[in-house]
Motif scaffolding. Structure first.
Motif, PDB file in Angstrom:
ATOM      1  N   LYS A 177      -3.025  11.041   5.648  1.00 30.21           N
ATOM      2  CA  LYS A 177      -2.387   9.968   4.878  1.00 30.21           C
ATOM      3  C   LYS A 177      -1.995  10.460   3.488  1.00 30.21           C
ATOM      4  O   LYS A 177      -0.859  10.246   3.040  1.00 30.21           O
ATOM      5  CB  LYS A 177      -3.333   8.771   4.757  1.00 30.21           C
ATOM      6  CG  LYS A 177      -2.746   7.605   3.966  1.00 30.21           C
ATOM      7  CD  LYS A 177      -3.753   6.476   3.820  1.00 30.21           C
ATOM      8  CE  LYS A 177      -4.869   6.849   2.872  1.00 30.21           C
ATOM      9  NZ  LYS A 177      -5.807   5.725   2.632  1.00 30.21           N
ATOM     10  N   ALA A 178      -2.906  11.129   2.816  1.00 33.30           N
ATOM     11  CA  ALA A 178      -2.631  11.628   1.466  1.00 33.30           C
ATOM     12  C   ALA A 178      -1.492  12.645   1.477  1.00 33.30           C
ATOM     13  O   ALA A 178      -0.641  12.660   0.575  1.00 33.30           O
ATOM     14  CB  ALA A 178      -3.891  12.252   0.877  1.00 33.30           C
ATOM     15  N   ASP A 213     -12.717  12.149   8.546  1.00 39.51           N
ATOM     16  CA  ASP A 213     -11.895  12.051   7.343  1.00 39.51           C
ATOM     17  C   ASP A 213     -10.519  12.693   7.498  1.00 39.51           C
ATOM     18  O   ASP A 213      -9.742  12.756   6.542  1.00 39.51           O
ATOM     19  CB  ASP A 213     -12.623  12.678   6.154  1.00 39.51           C
ATOM     20  CG  ASP A 213     -12.926  14.161   6.376  1.00 39.51           C
ATOM     21  OD1 ASP A 213     -12.675  14.659   7.496  1.00 39.51           O
ATOM     22  OD2 ASP A 213     -13.423  14.809   5.434  1.00 39.51           O
ATOM     23  N   THR A 214     -10.190  13.147   8.711  1.00 40.01           N
ATOM     24  CA  THR A 214      -8.885  13.772   8.941  1.00 40.01           C
ATOM     25  C   THR A 214      -7.743  12.807   8.653  1.00 40.01           C
ATOM     26  O   THR A 214      -6.708  13.184   8.091  1.00 40.01           O
ATOM     27  CB  THR A 214      -8.769  14.279  10.394  1.00 40.01           C
ATOM     28  OG1 THR A 214      -9.846  15.166  10.670  1.00 40.01           O
ATOM     29  CG2 THR A 214      -7.450  15.005  10.614  1.00 40.01           C
ATOM     30  N   ALA A 215      -7.932  11.546   9.026  1.00 38.95           N
ATOM     31  CA  ALA A 215      -6.889  10.543   8.812  1.00 38.95           C
ATOM     32  C   ALA A 215      -6.576  10.388   7.329  1.00 38.95           C
ATOM     33  O   ALA A 215      -5.410  10.241   6.936  1.00 38.95           O
ATOM     34  CB  ALA A 215      -7.303   9.208   9.412  1.00 38.95           C
ATOM     35  N   ASP A 216      -7.606  10.421   6.492  1.00 43.40           N
ATOM     36  CA  ASP A 216      -7.392  10.282   5.042  1.00 43.40           C
ATOM     37  C   ASP A 216      -6.623  11.478   4.486  1.00 43.40           C
ATOM     38  O   ASP A 216      -5.772  11.327   3.601  1.00 43.40           O
ATOM     39  CB  ASP A 216      -8.734  10.147   4.321  1.00 43.40           C
ATOM     40  CG  ASP A 216      -9.414   8.817   4.600  1.00 43.40           C
ATOM     41  OD1 ASP A 216      -8.692   7.843   4.881  1.00 43.40           O
ATOM     42  OD2 ASP A 216     -10.650   8.766   4.547  1.00 43.40           O
ATOM     43  N   GLN A 271       0.802  -1.222   0.000  1.00 45.86           N
ATOM     44  CA  GLN A 271       0.000   0.000   0.000  1.00 45.86           C
ATOM     45  C   GLN A 271       0.836   1.276   0.000  1.00 45.86           C
ATOM     46  O   GLN A 271       0.343   2.351  -0.332  1.00 45.86           O
ATOM     47  CB  GLN A 271      -0.958   0.001   1.191  1.00 45.86           C
ATOM     48  CG  GLN A 271      -0.280   0.050   2.554  1.00 45.86           C
ATOM     49  CD  GLN A 271      -1.244  -0.180   3.706  1.00 45.86           C
ATOM     50  OE1 GLN A 271      -2.353  -0.685   3.518  1.00 45.86           O
ATOM     51  NE2 GLN A 271      -0.851   0.182   4.918  1.00 45.86           N
TER      52      GLN A 271
END
Length: 240
Positions: free
Chosen positions: A228-229, A222-225, A179
């Motif tokens: 991550k991005a 959605d903070t984690a996404d 990933q």
């Protein structure tokens, strides 16, 4: 004078002559180290590749081992300078703590850090401090992307979420490799999550990892996404 000090005194003396090298008698004269000790240390350093001995000139020169060690040190300092702007951007976008880690033997070391003034939780990620590979996001990146890293036989448990089973850790590393990022979900510190991605050098090999650490409640939205991005993006930009 301790043996290690004597050895480095000899290396410094020989290294100062560059490709010309120095004969045994001159090394003894310049360093002041007894002949017997000098002979023993020279023999040992030639055996490990720290020095070479030219039979035709009877001179000792610095060996490739020192070149490799020097290249490793230089690379570490270079990556710190190179990655710093991307850590700053990572911290600016996410508002969280951004760090750079590299491999040092069978553990990781924090090489650079951009702190967040708004971050309420204290992080134990001081520059120069070691971190375990199996329980941190950057550590998992290093395990997954750097060849030849030996996993310790006994994996220390830091929280009830720490992976301490070798089969599970290998599976986690395979997943990380596929990933392209790693997550530490309260595996070393309760209440904290960390997301990391690899930084590659000019040779295409993993030179280190950058990460972003935040309170664990970010996983609830959605903070984690977003983090991550951003981590993946900045790691890619920092790669050569």
């Amino acid at each position: 004078m301790a043996s290690v000090t004597k050895a480095f005194t000899i290396l410094t003396c020989v290294g100062g002559e560059g490709s010309n090298g120095l004969p045994f008698a001159e090394i003894v004269r310049r360093t002041g180290i007894p002949k017997a000790s000098t002979h023993r240390l020279l023999k040992e350093m030639v055996a490990i590749g720290a020095l070479t001995f030219d039979i035709s000139t009877k001179c000792y020169r610095c060996g490739l081992l020192l070149a490799r060690l020097g290249a490793g040190v230089t690379a570490a300092y270079d990556i710190r300078t190179m990655v710093r702007p991307y850590l700053e951007e990572l911290q600016k976008v996410t508002g969280q703590v951004a760090t750079l880690g590299i491999l040092n033997g069978n553990e990781g070391v924090y090489l650079e850090k951009v702190e967040s003034s708004d971050f309420g939780l204290r992080l134990h990620s001081e520059i120069g401090k070691a971190f375990p590979l199996h329980a941190t996001a950057m550590g998992k990146i290093l395990l997954a992307f750097v060849d030849g890293v030996v996993i310790q036989k006994k994996l220390t448990s830091y929280t009830d979420k720490t992976i301490i089973d070798h089969a599970m850790l290998r599976a986690e590393c395979n997943r990380v490799r596929k990933q392209g990022f790693a997550i530490d979900n309260e595996e070393i510190t309760r209440g904290l999550v960390c997301i990391a991605a690899p930084v590659f050098g000019v040779d295409g090999k993993c030179a280190g990892a950058i990460s972003c650490t935040a309170p664990s409640y970010i996983l609830e939205d959605d903070t984690a996404d977003i983090i991550k991005a951003t981590v993946i993006k900045q790691a890619a930009r920092a790669s050569l």
